[in-house]
Design an enzyme around this catalytic site. Structure first.
Site, PDB file in Angstrom:
ATOM      1  N   CYS A   1      -1.773   8.683   3.739  1.00  0.00           N
ATOM      2  CA  CYS A   1      -1.676   8.244   2.348  1.00  0.00           C
ATOM      3  C   CYS A   1      -2.913   8.622   1.548  1.00  0.00           C
ATOM      4  CB  CYS A   1      -1.428   6.743   2.284  1.00  0.00           C
ATOM      5  SG  CYS A   1      -2.669   5.752   3.138  1.00  0.00           S
TER       6      CYS A   1
ATOM      7  N   GLU B   1       0.885  -1.170   0.000  1.00  0.00           N
ATOM      8  CA  GLU B   1       0.000   0.000   0.000  1.00  0.00           C
ATOM      9  C   GLU B   1       0.915   1.209   0.000  1.00  0.00           C
ATOM     10  OE1 GLU B   1      -1.445   3.241   0.841  1.00  0.00           O
ATOM     11  OE2 GLU B   1      -1.615   2.500   2.898  1.00  0.00           O
TER      12      GLU B   1
END
Length: 287
Positions: free
Chosen positions: A82, A48
């Site tokens: 993120c 990720e």
């Protein structure tokens, strides 16, 4: 729980006894891990890797709510999530006063340590060196022709603290990079089609969102945008662990975390069973 820096991470990733590795971090480290695991099909790797996330503002009525959702998307945790919005894409159908409302709200953000009075909206960058890196990226956008609407600068709270920045980068040449800090880039477009094209104009594909009262516009956005997390009238920061969490492109390797991680953190074992072996009635080729 093992604390440590890069050396600890490298040692863990190379350890023969691990069955797999789940990594959240920057794309450079993720690509290095992908190369390291290329000849190890026996080890599971889930990545990720963040994103250059778009937030589209289209036809809407509640300007103040849209401004708050934008601030929560771009500046929460000092822009160090993120899923933070990095690109704000505003169509001509958005209210003309939206940008003014966003500028005014952004200038009201309190920055400081957690014990500050009044309480801060966000605190420092992870290190002073990282704060300098974000400032350098901001300065480069200005050199390329970007127009600051809210100037980002070192904050009086300390070397690691940055004030929030909002910069109009419409029409200038930009690098497709994740600027991991409290900086939001404004891009003005004509319509929803151009907004979606700009949203997809990235190597990443983690999170994308749209603020609009138009359900049909959201349905079109949801079908055409390339991202693993797609929000409607909801800030980009934050996600449910009951759902998949991950992205496409350089944002991941199709192994989303959250509840769906169970799908790749185990393996299927198929079998056929009888309580006793059974003799066939006849077998071709045996007298």
């Amino acid at each position: 729980l093992v604390q440590g820096g890069r050396g600890v991470g490298e040692a863990l990733s190379k350890h023969e006894d691990i069955d797999g590795l789940l990594f959240t971090g920057g794309v450079e480290a993720g690509l290095a891990l992908s190369r390291a695991f290329a000849d190890r099909p026996d080890k599971m790797l889930a990545l990720e890797l963040g994103g250059n996330n778009p937030l589209v503002v289209h036809s809407l009525s509640d300007i103040e709510a849209a401004a708050y959702a934008t601030v929560q998307s771009a500046y929460l945790t000092a822009g160090q999530r993120c899923t933070c919005a990095r690109r704000l894409i505003v169509t001509e159908n958005a209210p003309a006063s939206f940008i003014d409302a966003l500028v005014e709200l952004t200038r009201r953000i309190h920055v400081g340590p957690p014990d500050a009075d009044p309480p801060p909206f966000y605190g420092p960058q992870i290190t002073p060196a990282h704060a300098q890196k974000v400032l350098a990226a901001y300065a480069e956008l200005i050199e390329r022709g970007g127009r600051p609407l809210v100037e980002m600068e070192r904050h009086a709270a300390g070397e690691a603290f940055l004030s929030p920045g909002l910069i109009d980068v419409t029409g200038i040449e930009r690098q497709d990079v994740e600027i991991f800090g409290p900086l939001l880039q404004l891009i003005r477009v004509r319509d929803l089609g151009e907004a979606i094209a700009e949203a997809n104009n990235t190597r990443y594909g983690l999170a994308a969102g749209i603020l609009t009262d138009d359900r049909a516009a959201y349905d079109t956005f949801r079908r055409r945008v390339r991202a693993g997390i797609i929000n409607w009238n909801q800030q980009l920061t934050g996600a449910s662990g009951r759902l998949a969490f991950g992205g496409v492109g350089l944002s991941g390797n199709f192994r989303p975390s959250g509840y769906f991680a169970i799908d790749y953190c185990n393996y299927a074992a198929a079998g056929m069973e009888n309580e006793q072996p059974k003799k066939p009635a006849s077998v071709v080729g045996i007298a």
